[in-house]
Scaffold this active site. Structure first.
Site, PDB file in Angstrom:
ATOM      1  N   GLU A   1       0.838  -1.213   0.000  1.00  0.00           N
ATOM      2  CA  GLU A   1       0.000   0.000   0.000  1.00  0.00           C
ATOM      3  C   GLU A   1       0.864   1.251   0.000  1.00  0.00           C
ATOM      4  OE1 GLU A   1      -3.805   0.132   1.971  1.00  0.00           O
ATOM      5  OE2 GLU A   1      -3.001   1.668   3.314  1.00  0.00           O
TER       6      GLU A   1
ATOM      7  N   TYR B   1      -6.982   6.918   0.060  1.00  0.00           N
ATOM      8  CA  TYR B   1      -7.765   8.097  -0.329  1.00  0.00           C
ATOM      9  C   TYR B   1      -8.078   8.883   0.933  1.00  0.00           C
ATOM     10  CZ  TYR B   1     -11.683  10.536  -2.666  1.00  0.00           C
ATOM     11  OH  TYR B   1     -12.542  11.455  -3.220  1.00  0.00           O
TER      12      TYR B   1
ATOM     13  N   HIS C   1      -8.374   3.388  -3.644  1.00  0.00           N
ATOM     14  CA  HIS C   1      -9.342   3.534  -2.551  1.00  0.00           C
ATOM     15  C   HIS C   1     -10.290   4.698  -2.840  1.00  0.00           C
ATOM     16  CE1 HIS C   1      -6.809   1.378   0.782  1.00  0.00           C
ATOM     17  NE2 HIS C   1      -6.662   0.811  -0.398  1.00  0.00           N
TER      18      HIS C   1
ATOM     19  N   ARG D   1     -16.137   3.598   3.796  1.00  0.00           N
ATOM     20  CA  ARG D   1     -16.937   4.704   4.309  1.00  0.00           C
ATOM     21  C   ARG D   1     -16.039   5.901   4.613  1.00  0.00           C
ATOM     22  NH1 ARG D   1     -19.141   4.850  10.291  1.00  0.00           N
ATOM     23  NH2 ARG D   1     -16.939   5.361  10.497  1.00  0.00           N
TER      24      ARG D   1
ATOM     25  N   HIS E   1     -14.644  -3.165  14.424  1.00  0.00           N
ATOM     26  CA  HIS E   1     -14.512  -1.739  14.115  1.00  0.00           C
ATOM     27  C   HIS E   1     -14.765  -0.949  15.404  1.00  0.00           C
ATOM     28  CE1 HIS E   1     -15.699   2.253  12.625  1.00  0.00           C
ATOM     29  NE2 HIS E   1     -14.834   1.991  11.650  1.00  0.00           N
TER      30      HIS E   1
ATOM     31  N   LYS F   1       7.445   3.301   1.844  1.00  0.00           N
ATOM     32  CA  LYS F   1       8.828   3.004   2.239  1.00  0.00           C
ATOM     33  C   LYS F   1       9.348   1.805   1.435  1.00  0.00           C
ATOM     34  CE  LYS F   1       8.192   4.544   7.003  1.00  0.00           C
ATOM     35  NZ  LYS F   1       7.622   4.038   8.257  1.00  0.00           N
TER      36      LYS F   1
HETATM   37  P1  FAD Z   1     -18.328   0.481   7.163  1.00  0.00           P
HETATM   38  O1  FAD Z   1     -18.218  -0.824   6.501  1.00  0.00           O
HETATM   39  O2  FAD Z   1     -19.465   1.357   6.774  1.00  0.00           O
HETATM   40  O3  FAD Z   1     -18.377   0.224   8.750  1.00  0.00           O
HETATM   41  C1  FAD Z   1     -18.246   1.297   9.671  1.00  0.00           C
HETATM   42  C2  FAD Z   1     -19.008   0.967  10.951  1.00  0.00           C
HETATM   43  O4  FAD Z   1     -20.409   1.004  10.703  1.00  0.00           O
HETATM   44  C3  FAD Z   1     -18.733  -0.425  11.511  1.00  0.00           C
HETATM   45  O5  FAD Z   1     -18.771  -0.337  12.913  1.00  0.00           O
HETATM   46  C4  FAD Z   1     -19.893  -1.260  10.988  1.00  0.00           C
HETATM   47  O6  FAD Z   1     -20.176  -2.391  11.801  1.00  0.00           O
HETATM   48  C5  FAD Z   1     -21.013  -0.233  11.031  1.00  0.00           C
HETATM   49  N1  FAD Z   1     -22.057  -0.483  10.029  1.00  0.00           N
HETATM   50  C6  FAD Z   1     -21.888  -0.818   8.732  1.00  0.00           C
HETATM   51  N2  FAD Z   1     -23.067  -0.942   8.112  1.00  0.00           N
HETATM   52  C7  FAD Z   1     -24.020  -0.636   9.036  1.00  0.00           C
HETATM   53  C8  FAD Z   1     -25.433  -0.572   9.023  1.00  0.00           C
HETATM   54  N3  FAD Z   1     -26.131  -0.848   7.898  1.00  0.00           N
HETATM   55  N4  FAD Z   1     -26.084  -0.228  10.160  1.00  0.00           N
HETATM   56  C9  FAD Z   1     -25.397   0.049  11.295  1.00  0.00           C
HETATM   57  N5  FAD Z   1     -24.058  -0.018  11.380  1.00  0.00           N
HETATM   58  C10 FAD Z   1     -23.378  -0.340  10.257  1.00  0.00           C
HETATM   59  N6  FAD Z   1      -9.831   5.474   5.419  1.00  0.00           N
HETATM   60  C11 FAD Z   1      -9.650   6.491   4.547  1.00  0.00           C
HETATM   61  O7  FAD Z   1     -10.064   7.616   4.818  1.00  0.00           O
HETATM   62  N7  FAD Z   1      -8.976   6.276   3.364  1.00  0.00           N
HETATM   63  C12 FAD Z   1      -8.487   5.067   3.000  1.00  0.00           C
HETATM   64  O8  FAD Z   1      -7.893   4.917   1.929  1.00  0.00           O
HETATM   65  C13 FAD Z   1      -8.677   3.971   3.905  1.00  0.00           C
HETATM   66  N8  FAD Z   1      -8.247   2.723   3.595  1.00  0.00           N
HETATM   67  C14 FAD Z   1      -8.514   1.681   4.449  1.00  0.00           C
HETATM   68  C15 FAD Z   1      -8.132   0.380   4.097  1.00  0.00           C
HETATM   69  C16 FAD Z   1      -8.375  -0.693   4.946  1.00  0.00           C
HETATM   70  C17 FAD Z   1      -7.965  -2.075   4.542  1.00  0.00           C
HETATM   71  C18 FAD Z   1      -9.009  -0.467   6.204  1.00  0.00           C
HETATM   72  C19 FAD Z   1      -9.251  -1.620   7.150  1.00  0.00           C
HETATM   73  C20 FAD Z   1      -9.406   0.820   6.563  1.00  0.00           C
HETATM   74  C21 FAD Z   1      -9.184   1.901   5.703  1.00  0.00           C
HETATM   75  N9  FAD Z   1      -9.589   3.194   6.023  1.00  0.00           N
HETATM   76  C22 FAD Z   1      -9.377   4.234   5.141  1.00  0.00           C
HETATM   77  C23 FAD Z   1     -10.245   3.471   7.300  1.00  0.00           C
HETATM   78  C24 FAD Z   1     -11.795   3.347   7.197  1.00  0.00           C
HETATM   79  O9  FAD Z   1     -12.287   4.361   6.335  1.00  0.00           O
HETATM   80  C25 FAD Z   1     -12.368   3.508   8.605  1.00  0.00           C
HETATM   81  O10 FAD Z   1     -11.998   2.431   9.408  1.00  0.00           O
HETATM   82  C26 FAD Z   1     -13.855   3.825   8.703  1.00  0.00           C
HETATM   83  O11 FAD Z   1     -14.140   4.214  10.041  1.00  0.00           O
HETATM   84  C27 FAD Z   1     -14.768   2.655   8.367  1.00  0.00           C
HETATM   85  O12 FAD Z   1     -14.789   2.388   7.036  1.00  0.00           O
HETATM   86  P2  FAD Z   1     -15.520   1.061   6.476  1.00  0.00           P
HETATM   87  O13 FAD Z   1     -15.479   1.143   5.013  1.00  0.00           O
HETATM   88  O14 FAD Z   1     -14.987  -0.133   7.143  1.00  0.00           O
HETATM   89  O15 FAD Z   1     -17.024   1.353   7.019  1.00  0.00           O
END
Ligand code: FAD
Length: 292
Positions: A17, A49, A77, A107, A152, A275
């Protein structure tokens, strides 16, 4: 090349990454770090992103360069929570125009100060909405999603987190990449639980090599990951010696990867944080295992 088609290997395969620069002045140095990593010939490279307060402006430029200049498959992303439907639609069109087919649908973190805001008016609340939109826009997109072996931070319990994950996968995630973790048993336990809930897509564990003591606090704060005693001892012993800490952190990450492979996992993503030396060292530590 779709990421999902790269995950069918029986031998260990590594991906890395990178994150885009915050300003235009940083573009060349990120481009050159990216080039160094691309030359290591990873299975694919992901480009974040706006993560960790960074920018979203250059994600596509960096992703496009990786694909076009170095021939390495890219995963761009994309986050949605602080965006409008129109901004996301524009981004998706740009992604398509750039010829990128692999998208990590996220998200994003809730912007500071908005944690307790009324979300009913927001265009996006969860990643699942973005996943649905991407699949509807182009069923041929290969979509990744994030998952959390240690749940999460916003989730009340793992059961609910996994149910939401299942909903996200059913909406169209082709694979999932995990948050960093420092104890492989947490991943094995998570895998057992999600498979039990019918989540069958490939899971790519994300490994973060901790190469300096300051990174520890940042990583734990960002991810909420558990630090095993073995890892804490290493930071206590080597934290004040940058070269020794780097060597120990790389050795720890390498050890995690070897254990994952020994337990049947064949694709590992490394949070290489721009890195190339760290990426290179991990690959050279694994050279016989990778057969290179
Ligand atoms: P979601 O899948 O929407 O989950 C977020 C929370 O909401 C969880 O607690 C889930 O259980 C809950 N939830 C989901 N759906 C529902 C529903 N229907 N009803 C109620 N609760 C629900 N961040 C960035 O800004 N840029 C990046 O490039 C980036 N890359 C990442 C790459 C990886 C591999 C990981 C693990 C994280 C990355 N993140 C990045 C961080 C990520 O954006 C955050 O962790 C964010 O808080 C959650 O994103 P998510 O897509 O997992 O959210």
């Amino acid at each position: 090349m779709k990421i999902i088609d790269l995950l069918k290997n029986e031998k260990l395969s590594m991906s890395f990454e990178v994150f885009p620069p915050k300003t235009e002045s940083g573009f060349e140095s990120v481009k050159s770090a990216t080039e160094e990593i691309a030359k290591l010939n990873p299975a694919f490279m992901s480009v974040t992103y706006g993560a960790g307060g960074g920018t979203s402006k250059y994600t596509l430029d960096i992703a496009k360069n990786i694909k076009e200049l170095y021939g390495v498959p890219t995963l761009a992303h994309l986050t949605c929570v602080s965006s409008t439907k129109q901004t996301v639609k524009d981004k998706i069109e740009q992604i398509k125009a750039a010829g990128i087919t692999n998208i990590m649908a996220l998200r994003g973190d809730i912007p500071k100060g908005m944690e307790n805001a009324d979300r009913s008016e927001w265009d996006y609340k969860y990643a699942v909405e973005l996943v649905r939109e991407l699949k509807a826009y182009n069923p041929d997109f290969c979509i990744g999603g994030a998952c959390y072996p240690e749940i999460h931070p916003e989730s009340i319990n793992q059961r609910d987190d996994i149910l939401h994950l299942k909903e996200k996968v059913d909406a169209g995630c082709d694979f999932l990449t995990t948050q960093m973790f420092f104890d492989n048993n947490l991943l094995y336990n998570f895998l057992y639980k999600i498979r039990e809930q019918g989540i069958t897509v490939p899971i790519i564990p994300g490994i973060m090599p901790i190469t300096n003591a300051n990174q520890v606090e940042r990583a734990v704060k960002l991810s909420g990951s558990f630090m095993p005693q073995r890892f804490k001892s290493l930071v206590d012993k080597f934290g004040s010696d940058p070269a020794a800490m780097k060597q120990a952190g790389i050795a720890y990450a390498t050890d995690q990867i070897i254990d994952l492979y020994a337990n049947g996992i064949t694709n590992v993503h490394v949070y290489s944080m721009n890195k190339p030396d760290v990426a290179e060292k991990i690959l050279s530590n694994l050279s016989d295992i990778l057969g290179k």
